[in-house]
Design a protein around this motif. Sequence first.
Motif, PDB file in Angstrom:
ATOM      1  N   PHE A  97      22.963  31.055  -3.640  1.00  0.00           N
ATOM      2  CA  PHE A  97      21.600  31.140  -4.240  1.00  0.00           C
ATOM      3  C   PHE A  97      21.405  30.669  -4.644  1.00  0.00           C
ATOM      4  N   PHE A  99      18.089  32.053  -7.957  1.00  0.00           N
ATOM      5  CA  PHE A  99      16.916  32.308  -7.732  1.00  0.00           C
ATOM      6  C   PHE A  99      16.486  32.196  -9.241  1.00  0.00           C
ATOM      7  N   SER A 101      14.793  34.568 -10.519  1.00  0.00           N
ATOM      8  CA  SER A 101      14.715  35.650 -11.771  1.00  0.00           C
ATOM      9  C   SER A 101      15.903  36.683 -11.528  1.00  0.00           C
ATOM     10  N   ASN A 103      17.963  37.485  -9.378  1.00  0.00           N
ATOM     11  CA  ASN A 103      18.418  38.637  -8.059  1.00  0.00           C
ATOM     12  C   ASN A 103      19.498  38.799  -8.015  1.00  0.00           C
TER      13      ASN A 103
END
Lengths: 241, 406
Positions: A97, A99, A101, A103
């Motif tokens: 993943f 993201f 922001s 993360n």
Amino acid sequence: MDNQTSNASVVIDVRKAVKKYGSGESAIYALAGVDLKIYAGEYVAIMGPSGSGKSTLMNMLGALDIMTSGQYFLDGIEISSMDENALSVVRGRKIGFIFQSFNLIPRTTALANVELPMAYQGIKSAERKKRALAALQVVGLTDRVSHEPTELSGGQQQRVAVARALATRPSLLLADEPTGALDSKSTEDLLDLFDQINAAGRTVVVITHEHDVAQRAKRVIRMRDGKIISDTLNANQGVSA
Amino acid sequence: MNVLEIIRFALRGLTINRLRTFLTTLGIMIGVSSVIILTAVGNGSSKAVQQSLDRLGTNSIQVRSGSSGFGARARAVSNNTKPLTILDAAALNDPKQVPDVKQAAPIANANATCVNGSSTSTPATFSGTWPSYFEASNNQVVKGSYFTLDDVNQGRRVAVIGNTTATELFGTDNPIGQTVKCAGIPFTIIGTTAIKGSSGFTDGDSLFLAPITAVENSITGYQPLSAIIVEAKSSKVTDLAQAEIQTVLDTRHKVRGTSSRDYRLFNQASLLATSSSSSQVFTVLLAAVAGISLLVGGIGITNIMLVTVIERTREIGIRKAIGAPKGVILSQFLIEATILSLVGGALGVIGGYIGSHFTIVGVKPVVMPSSVFLAFGVSVLIGLFFGGYPASRAASLRPIEALRHE
């Protein structure tokens, strides 16, 4: 890598995906029957205005959420009927993943952040460190391994996130508005990195609403009202569904 | 994913907010150490009561004049009251009549102030008695000697005194061989008794013991006895001895029914039972108070863990998104709670032991090992139990919702 041979193998196979919120007359369909196939080695951008269902689709593809009806095969394995525990294993092993922001885990060094998903998979410490350092080298952060997220710029943090996603050698790199929080220089660097990763054979799916980001992908899927309204090739590489 | 790694995650989680970790640990620590200290105080006070009663002698029985009842009937029979006499005491020394009695001694109490130069002392117990008194009352002479039956027969003015009396009269000087004037009568000190400490309200070392004949001759005159002290052969036969004493005295005093007895028996064993049961109530009460503080500490852990889970919801979401299984998240938060309570519990045990070294409200605490295990065990269980709810909340967060949390 297996760029040439993988043209035939299907990474993502979504059939009649429906995601419904609420029930009865007030029900809202975030996904109103989506069929989608993505092959190994593809670089796909999913576009659409907010409310089009692209984030919902991204959550489905990332095994973060379950669909109301329909089927989802990832690497040939049906995951639409899996329970939460099995899904967490799938997320760890199959999906990387990225993201909007970043993360990253706060107060944790870049290296430890990259190692974390491998730790959850039970990979031994020495092997983990080796792979994490290799991944950080790919994203060009060899000199920042012991920095914590607050000591890194936005672009650097996102590159740590890319390294974290790559280190588990996932079947699919899933990026949700990856450039949303970056300046144009960092955006350019990140997109170059995606090109490089895709060129090495990794399947990349980017959810975005920015045209210049989508332009870098080989295939662009547009969504509206929970449905796919267009599916086009940017250049003459790749395949269409 | 091995346990060590999860523990490392948990430790890292705890170091994120050190102040909060410290305060939570402090709460548990106070709970545990207060359980240990308060039960130690209760235990210490009951031990102290027991010890002072042991020193009195649990197999000694006192016979005193007077009826056992109060009110109109008691007053009506009081005219018939026969005083306790030396002959009663002698009868209670007869092994044929009282086979379970070892010995008995008459006691003639006086109120007298003793003077040595400028020092004065008024012993709490100023008694004329027989040499058998010493054993029956569990008093031992450690310096000098006992007075003898011969001293009694001859009415010699010799005396054995307790430590308090000796200090008051002679300071640090050796009292043996010195002469003091009590109520104007000179007595030669021939011995001092072992330190007994205080038993209840009287100082057991404020003691002046002389041959009964000497006391009666020169101070009290020939009055009825204050009491007769009787020593049973062992604490097991105290009840038998008591029945035998009653048979003998009933005959001698021509008592017709038990309600018209003109004397009373006091048994140290019954005193012991009463006092130890009352100090048990005291201990339970203290333990309950301490238990509540432990519970409060536990609720503190729940509170902190809930706040931590909410604060770290997003982080939990990230961890789940990158493949953390539910069990690992659950374990991480459970281990965090357990570490809090383990460390708090261990510090509490240390604090409890340190605190128990001080004298608290006049009681020297005696730590009960069971309370240490109990308090420590309960604190760890509290960590698991109260930490369990926030941990399971964290573990069952859906990653998609956790990630949306800001």
